[in-house]
Each structure stands twice: as structure tokens, then as C-alpha cells.
Design a protein around this motif. Sequence first.
Motif, short mmCIF file in Angstrom:
data_model
loop_
_atom_site.label_atom_id
_atom_site.label_comp_id
_atom_site.label_asym_id
_atom_site.label_seq_id
_atom_site.Cartn_x
_atom_site.Cartn_y
_atom_site.Cartn_z
N LEU D 8 0.81 -1.22 0.00
CA LEU D 8 0.00 0.00 0.00
C LEU D 8 0.84 1.26 0.00
CD1 LEU D 8 -2.87 -1.08 2.44
CD2 LEU D 8 -2.76 -1.28 -0.05
N ARG D 172 -3.52 -3.39 -6.79
CA ARG D 172 -4.41 -4.10 -5.88
C ARG D 172 -5.22 -5.13 -6.65
NH1 ARG D 172 -7.78 -0.03 -2.74
NH2 ARG D 172 -8.37 -1.92 -1.61
N VAL D 272 -13.27 0.84 -7.26
CA VAL D 272 -12.64 0.06 -6.19
C VAL D 272 -11.50 0.88 -5.62
CG1 VAL D 272 -11.75 -2.20 -5.53
CG2 VAL D 272 -12.90 -1.93 -7.73
N MET D 273 -11.73 1.52 -4.50
CA MET D 273 -10.69 2.36 -3.92
C MET D 273 -10.47 2.07 -2.45
SD MET D 273 -11.32 6.06 -5.63
CE MET D 273 -11.12 6.23 -7.41
N ILE D 275 -9.93 0.63 1.21
CA ILE D 275 -8.99 -0.40 1.65
C ILE D 275 -9.71 -1.66 2.12
CG2 ILE D 275 -8.79 0.29 4.07
CD1 ILE D 275 -5.75 0.03 3.72
#
Lengths: 336, 336, 336, 336
Positions: D8, D172, D272-273, D275
Motif C-alpha cells: 500500500l 491491488r 474500487v478504492m 482499503i
Amino acid sequence: MSLPAANLDPTFRITRSSHVVLSVKDLAASKQFYGEVLGLILTAEDDSTLYFRGVEEACHHSLVLRKGSKPACARIGMRMFTETDLDKGKAYFAAQGCETAWVDVAHQGRTLHVTDPVGTPLEFCATMPVQPRMITQFRALRGGCALRLDHYQILTPEVRKAAEFYMGMGFRLTEYIAPAGTFDLRGVFLQRKGNPHDIVFFNGTGPRLHHFAFLAPEVHHLLHACDVAGELGYGFDVERGPGRHGPGHALFVYFRDPDGHRVELFNTHYQVMDIENEPAGWDPADHKVSFPWGMPARESWYLEATDFEGADVREPRVKPTPLTLEKFLPQRTAGN
Amino acid sequence: MSLPAANLDPTFRITRSSHVVLSVKDLAASKQFYGEVLGLILTAEDDSTLYFRGVEEACHHSLVLRKGSKPACARIGMRMFTETDLDKGKAYFAAQGCETAWVDVAHQGRTLHVTDPVGTPLEFCATMPVQPRMITQFRALRGGCALRLDHYQILTPEVRKAAEFYMGMGFRLTEYIAPAGTFDLRGVFLQRKGNPHDIVFFNGTGPRLHHFAFLAPEVHHLLHACDVAGELGYGFDVERGPGRHGPGHALFVYFRDPDGHRVELFNTHYQVMDIENEPAGWDPADHKVSFPWGMPARESWYLEATDFEGADVREPRVKPTPLTLEKFLPQRTAGN
Amino acid sequence: MSLPAANLDPTFRITRSSHVVLSVKDLAASKQFYGEVLGLILTAEDDSTLYFRGVEEACHHSLVLRKGSKPACARIGMRMFTETDLDKGKAYFAAQGCETAWVDVAHQGRTLHVTDPVGTPLEFCATMPVQPRMITQFRALRGGCALRLDHYQILTPEVRKAAEFYMGMGFRLTEYIAPAGTFDLRGVFLQRKGNPHDIVFFNGTGPRLHHFAFLAPEVHHLLHACDVAGELGYGFDVERGPGRHGPGHALFVYFRDPDGHRVELFNTHYQVMDIENEPAGWDPADHKVSFPWGMPARESWYLEATDFEGADVREPRVKPTPLTLEKFLPQRTAGN
Amino acid sequence: MSLPAANLDPTFRITRSSHVVLSVKDLAASKQFYGEVLGLILTAEDDSTLYFRGVEEACHHSLVLRKGSKPACARIGMRMFTETDLDKGKAYFAAQGCETAWVDVAHQGRTLHVTDPVGTPLEFCATMPVQPRMITQFRALRGGCALRLDHYQILTPEVRKAAEFYMGMGFRLTEYIAPAGTFDLRGVFLQRKGNPHDIVFFNGTGPRLHHFAFLAPEVHHLLHACDVAGELGYGFDVERGPGRHGPGHALFVYFRDPDGHRVELFNTHYQVMDIENEPAGWDPADHKVSFPWGMPARESWYLEATDFEGADVREPRVKPTPLTLEKFLPQRTAGN
């Protein structure tokens, strides 16, 4: 040989295709399928029958589903304009040697049963009880938002005979399929209501009901119908499409209902009213017309159909040899 | 008073609204507007005239634009089914006391000029030269992709008289506007072709042509027409909409062309064919029908219209008092 | 004066606009409006609060409605990427002189309250409980099928100050409004997530929430939302549109909810990620950008907005003088 | 075994997939195909190269077509955020043991060539010359109106190795395919830009480029692309669809271009952001996910792909055994 001629001054006025009567094995499954996937409105139901109409239809029903032990089509229905037209029609059919009978049918005005010369069981009426059009009840819209019944397609070994009979009572030919340079008719599109077809006959083992078709407003409704079909477990029953019809240019999708009856949902149709509009002919071997893009229909689409109750089924003289998906795949490598 | 009755057995058959003939000041501007914004197909042109047809139309023209010194409408056109119907129609109109004349019109079959009892200049023909339908020429599609001419709207001080005349020759009334509980007709929607209207008459200073309307395939075509209009500098000429019609449920947008002629583009229409379909009445004061959402039309939409060449214009007995946008805005605070 | 510079290496990562918290007077009315018209999914509710999320959202909520005695906005919410970013953010905000506080908020991870330099009450969190995305539950789709929260628009007398603050922490400027040839900022479009805006500031009496916006999949969903609004009696609350935004090209419609809160539904947005993408400036007087076609917004759209709870509202130095519909109508005759 | 973990806090920032470089045999054919069917905008061309960009793209190119003697893919391109990120990226790749090189590429800023650990030839840059976004040039829109490049799909025998490498530098995982109950990865969907994928790796003979994909605005654009393909003689090259993707819910159509390169056109993607968004796994044998309705893809779609120039192609350990259309048809009778 030439094309049959349409009688432009028939003695009675058929106005449109109006309703189809089917046997189904499981009313609950059919109720879900036609209500959720097609988006038809349930007008009435009892223990043995469901009456559906399209979202914009003011007539009582355009689809009647009767509980039965095996899938079949009892009759396809058409409208006459007035009661007088019904009487004149009865006389005409009798003179043509067709069986006719007055019958009482629930939720319909005076109804005439007729069997056409190729064995299709028809019924005619001039009125039904009026129902509210639901098209501005936006929250009641479901699935494919099927607006109204538009046409039937029938398989028959006697395409020319069917064309002659229907054109003789005022149907006009909008499109036909015949090998290039001939009038050896393999398919005829016949209409009364001013768009490409009320009834279509294709060469094949018959008489059998290939499909009945409802009009949908827009392309996205066709796709939503597919999505709902998938969600409800009917994903494999999206038999063909979405795809584009050739000359008629409509977008289509064909579903098999829980009993295997085939129903088409399609969008916009062109208008055919003017006397100078000549029928458009196309060769069954011309794939750019049959499927302008994508792949051809699978074999089941060509061969499977619904039997008419009590009708004798015969084989065609010339067996259809369509380019099915099954034949196409080994022949053709995509991208080459 | 009651509603006029439709003659269900007229002696001649009008089939549909077919073409409108307008004067325009600048052919180049009109050519761009109708070709790019509406998406009509240019069939033919010469120094003084443009002939357009809709994307799906096989007829030679549905819009004729003639260079003229001031904007006007020469005639609105309708189709008869056959040449025999034309002859029978001429006799009928003459018996009704209408002026009639046979005339030669380029790119049309034998043509009959008639002035209806409320002063609308009509022309009828049974044929035009056949043109290819362009609906599957996908790369030729432009702007709103206007498919075909659908209907006219006329302002007249004599709505009932118009309704009686048209219904007397077989038009059917699908919708009408009258104050609740009355048949004091303020608007009538009349049809021959089986959808809600071929010709509409509204109470107002007339006879004048309020608008003519083309059918578009889908909602996104209406929006694309607006976008192209904006791109070409016609953004202010999107006079009303996109919005939803009430009972007819169509989505619409109204444009003013470079001469101020009003043209509507709209999508899907319901079918009206069955004899039991009663006319639907609505009160002009019922805004939920007039504009189901959004704001009412601006005053110009109600009051401005195209003069017919040579027609005497008269005021209506009851002046229309629509809820215009200009009246609405001070009355109504959004969100309250 | 020039445009403020974006900090391309902020010490903490805000990822997107995420949720708005409003007071409403009647939870039942709001529940119907947001569920049926916008098509939001109700995640949870209790006697005093409704939690809605968009059809594709996996987060617990993007709209929180709390029962209150008068309409107001409590806070607008944004996401930080990780918990570490939250901590770094708190330090940053404190160093900038902003009020900050850790708070417990139901259905959210650790939450940071911050008031920005122009008085906007913000809240940040890094997580929420995960909910199923409903986008493939096709039968659950309603009204406008609102997919996800996209952005906020705020009225403030201090547009430049807002731009400097947000750009200082990594927001990028995509579009701005200033009189031609100047950088006298009247509107700024600021983004973190790679499309045109997460938050927009416009010159006006503020801080007040002008609107929040949800993305819809396609144009027809916007129109279906309008249709459902009309059916439910919210027809007058379609305050503006459907129309086309200028540079951003999205189609939009603005609704006022039952409390007068304004919510926008719009379709497709362009992507803005590359460093070479310069902000696009436009003059507030350029109507071809402000409304490429049709008419301008009514005055209420420009002037009315939702108060933030407890915020002091101040007047702008330069009073906005937009071309409202009220000014436009007398100036402009359609078709001329 | 478990899923690889995403880093990340990568030391450099890749922002998105940006451009693909292909060899084609006939530039004129490719120019027509991508311009008319996909609707891409031609930014520049010379005797040996065509540069296309999407309708909304401000970058110089997202598709580069070079005349060559056989079809191949030279490189797939990605964007770094800043020049500094490029430098940090070079150091990172070198430390990972990847080949890297600075190269001069026309119409791109400083460009870094890298070969990833599974053999995919990549190139990175931070800037390109800015071009006008064409999205509001409505009359320039053609065919599928391809808005922007979205993602690549690569076949590789080393899916897990690819996932580990890309996730190690900040990609991701949004979705993955593995036999139920396992993490035996057969497909991984990896993203940087906040929607489901920038790059996808599927188990298969590779490295090869399975397809690259452009986003289209609405469903009707996908269908218009098919219609134009058919009109231009590319009807057989509509290899799969239109159909619905499972978890991602997008509607898609796959075309083979004149050289057999595969390009997907699809509509709306979810965001899709956050976490907390866990990767969604699905079993390759679950057809309700692979094809929610209709029929599976034909074998060519699974097996055929574009070679990367100079790459060594290897077979996968586990041979894919998808349910192809060829296997499906004999197994399954529609309507039963």
C-alpha cells in the motif's frame, strides 16, 4: 412463378395479430418468467389460466397460459375491426373451405375459430374488455418492458400456399426469402397493421409455432430482460441474441420459456403502408442479411418449435439447410 | 354535447400523414439543420427545393423545403391507399363543399389539393417514387436519426368542427382535451395509421401549423440531436424538452428550425387499433398530464406557429390560458 | 495572479468523496424519494436515521439521513486511504490551524472531524463495514439506479482560499471559472479520484451545500428517475434538466428532495490523471459552455442551498449575476 | 497458500494503463477498423504508423499501429505520475532483476522500457503531448465511441508470479479466479486507477496479449459498433458478445481486428478504492459467473492471442479446460 398478389380490397378487415394461447406445465414458473423477464402485466389469473397483456396494451390479454400436461399452442389470435367484419370473415373462410365455428371464450367478444389451409388454428374477435394501459406506471415496469404483441412465426411445409391465402384476404407481403433469382418461397413476412409482419411463415416441419414476438421500447430493455433471465436461473434459455435482424434492422433476443415455447423480444420496426412499397426479397444463403454480425443461430433455433394442439405435422418438400452455429464453428476461425 | 362519432366505414382510405411543404429563407441553413440535427436523408435538391425523407422511409420525401421570401407552410400531405381511393376522396370532399383540384407535383403520383373546413391546405397522393430505406446504412445515421414523419399539430379556433370533419372520413379520436366534465373540445388527437395521431388540432389563432413531428428510435437519439444542435449554434432553438408527454408517454424535444418552423422529435408511441379503445380525455388544467415532471413550456411554444400560405387566420372564441413557464416561475419556488 | 499549484506529493492520501450527512424532517418521505427516485439501496435504518448506499457501492453508506427539526447538512465525508493517512492528515490539518477532533461514528472506522478554512464541516475515515455490491441484483434496481456518490458542490465567498487549501493537500484542479483573461476564480473543480471532481466550490453566499451528486449508468436511467419522480408527485422537484454540462459533457438532472436538499444524477465522466492535463478555464458569461442547448437554470438553482449545521454564512465580495431563466425568458424569443 | 498482499506504500506511483503498440499488415484496413468501428480519433499518421486516441482522451495516443510483416504486440504502456516516479521506478525494477532501458519514443516524454518477470514487455512514461478531448465534438463521434483505453489482458503460465510482482509495486487485486476453496490462481484482476483492472493475467500459453479494452459510454454504442462492423464486412469478427460479464457486471463485445488482434469494447465499471474492499474470488467452473446468460465464448476466444515481439512463449502447468461454445453445444439443448 411470381409472387402472389395482395388483395387490396378485401371484404373484411383483419387489423392485427392479437393474442396467443399456450399450454404450460407449471403456471407458477410461467408467471415468473413472463412477469419478470418479459415484463408483461398480469391482468387476471385463476387455478388453471394466466392472462397477460403488454405494458401498453389496453386489451385484456395478448398471452393466455393454460395449465396442461404437455406444452402446446392451442391457437393464435387476430383482431377483426368490427363485429360486421367478423361475420363477413366467417362467410369468406367458409367459402374458402376452411373449418369455422363460433365459440365462447372468456374475456373476449364473439369469437370465431378458423383453421387456415396450412393447418394453423386461428381465432378472431373484434373486442376484449378494456384494461388500463400501464406504460406511465413507471414503477410497474419490469424486465424487458414488453409493450405489445407484434407477430407470430409459423413453420409450414407449404409457404406459398400460406402466402396465397393470407394475401388473398388483404395481408401484404413485406419481405420474402427465396433462392436468388427465384420465387421459390422459403419464408414470407405478411402484415395487416402497417409494419413488417403480423404473421411469418417459414419452410419447415409444420404447422408449428416457431415463436411469438413482443415489442420492447429500447435496446437496453432487451438487455435487462437477459439480465433478469440470468438472475432467475434462465440464463441458458437466452437461445439467440442479442443480435441484429437483417433487412428489418430490429435488434432481437429469443428466449425459450420454462416449457420451451420461444418468445422474441425486439425493438423498433419500420412502417410499411404505401402501395408502392415492393416486397424485399433475400436469399437464404446470404449470411450478411441473415446475421449481419456475429454468429448464426444454433440448430435448436431452426428446428425446435411448439406443436399446435391436434394439428397434423408434415415434412417440407425441400428440407431447410440453414447455416447453423454447429456447422459454422468448425468452418470459420474468428479473426481469420 | 358529446364527442363526435368516427365513421368506421369511410368510402375512401386515407392511410397516414406523409409530407409537409415549407418555405424557408436560406436553403443552406435548412439543409444543415435537417440533415445534421434531425438526421434526415436528402433525397434530391435543386436551386430552389430540398427533398428530405426519414431514415427508414422508402418514399421520396416527407419534408419539402422551398426557397421563399418568408417562412410559411404551403401544404401538409397525406397518403391515400390507392388511386381509386383518391378518386373517391375527391368526390367526397366536393360533396362536403371543400375546394379540390388535381395538380401536378414533382416526385409524387397524381395529387389532389383540398382545403379542409377549418382552412388547412391539404394534399393527397397515393404514390411516390421509391427510395432505399437507409436504416441499415449505419454510417449514414446523423443527429436525431429521424425515422419517419408521424403527425402534424394545427392551431385552429374551430376544434370541434375539425374533429367532426376528420372523424367523418374515418379518423379516430384517441385523446382529447376539454375542461373536466365537459366535451368543450380544446384539443383533439386524430389518427388513421393505428397510433395516437396523424393530425392534432388545438384551440388557438389559426389555421396555423404548430409543429410537425418525426419519430426517433430511442431516447439517446433525442439527446444527440440536442447536442448536435448546440454544437452547430442552434442551442437556443431547443425550445422545449427533453420531456415526457403525459398520456401518450412519449419522450419529446421541440426544435425551432432556422426559419422558426417547429419540429418535434419523439420516441415510441402506443398502438391504437381496437374498436373498444375509447378516447382518453384530460383537463387542460391538469398539469400532471400536461407536464408530468419539470416545468411547463414557455409562452412561445403555445403562441407561435407557422402561417399557411394564403390562409385567413382567426382568433378563437375562448382564448387559451395555458400555464406558461413565464407564469409558472414566479408562482412556484422549487423545493417548496 | 495565477492559478494555485497542486501539491503532487502530499503527506497523506485522501482518495475520494464518500458520504454526506443530512437532516430531514420526514424520514418516510426521504426513504421513498431516495429509494424510488434515485434508486439508492437502504443498508440500515432505525427510528432516527436512514443509511443509503449506491447500487454498486460496497461501503456501508454514502448518504446518511437523520431526523431533524429543520433541513441542514451536518458534514460531508471523504475517505483517507489508510489509518496512517488519517493520523498524518490530523497532524497536517492542525498545523494549518483547522479545528480537528476524533469522533465515534456508527458504521464507520475511526473518524476525524475537521472544519476547512472556508468553514465546510468535513469528516474523514479510512474504512466502513463492507456491504454487497448490488449491481448484478438486477431486480433490485429502481429509479435512477444511482451507482455511487461522486462529488459535492459548495457555495463559498472564498473560492480561491478553498482552492489553495485543497490543492495544498493534493487535490488537482480540472476546471475553473473566471472572467475571460483573468484568474479571478468564481468556480473551481477539484479532484483526488481521477475524474473531474470530488469537490467543487462556487462563488456565493456560504459555506452552504449546493448539491451532492450520484453517478447513473446511462441516460435512460436519468429519465426513468424523472418519470418515477413525476409518478410519486415530485414532478415539480425536477429543478433543472435533463441537460448537458459544457466541458464535462455529462448529462445531468437536478432534483430537490422533500426537504429541499439538491441532488444531482449524472452520467459518464472523463478521466483526469495525467500530469500534463492542464485545468480548463471558462468564462461564466459564455453560455455555450454553461448551457450548450436549451435554457439556463432557474434562479432557485443558483441561489438556494442547504445550510451547514452551525456554520456562519457570509456574502461574497462579488455578487454572482448568472443568466437565470427568469432573466433569459424576456430577453430571448425562441426561434429568432 | 494465500493471496499475495498488495504493497500500500509503493515507492513510485503507476497511475494507469495507457497505450498499446501493435504491428499490423495493412495500415489502411486498420485505420478504417479503429476509426469507424471503434470510433477512435486519429491523432497523427505517417507512412508507417497510426496514432489513435479515445474520444475523451487528452493524451496523444492510446493505440499505436506500426506497419509490420506479421501481427504482434511490441509493448503495452503504463503511466507513471511524475518524472520522479519514473526514476524511482527504474531503480525498483532494476533491484527486482528486470531488464530496463531509457528509450526515445515519438510523441512521448522520457520513456522507460521494462520486461516484467513473466516476460511482458512494458513501457512507462509520465507525459505525452496534450490533444483536445473530442467528447463534445458530437459530430465527430463514430461507431462504438471508444472513450479511453482501460485495461489489458495477458495470458501467462505464471499467474501467481505476475500477481506477486504487480501487487508488490502497488497494484491491488480486485477479482481472482481459482478452483473453489483454493488460492490456485488461474486469473487475477489488478488495478491502480480505482476501477476493477488495469491489467489482467490469465493462465494460458504466454506471455501473449489476449486483448486490450476500451470503455464505451452506453450499451447502444456497443451495438452501433457491431452494426458498423457488419456494414464494413467485419461481421464475422464480432467474436463474442454482446454479453454480460459476471462479477464486474459490464456489458462487453469482443472484436478481432483485421490482423486478428482482439479488442474489447465495454461499458460502465465499478469503483474500487477503499482499503476494506476484499478481492472477489470465483471458480472457473461456475458458469453463472462466467456467462450469466447466453452461451459461452467460442474456443478461439480462449486460445488465440497476439504474440509479444521477441518473447519466449511457454505452456502452462495446468492446461485450461474452459467450457467452450464447441463443447457446450452438444451438451445442452436450449429450452430443456
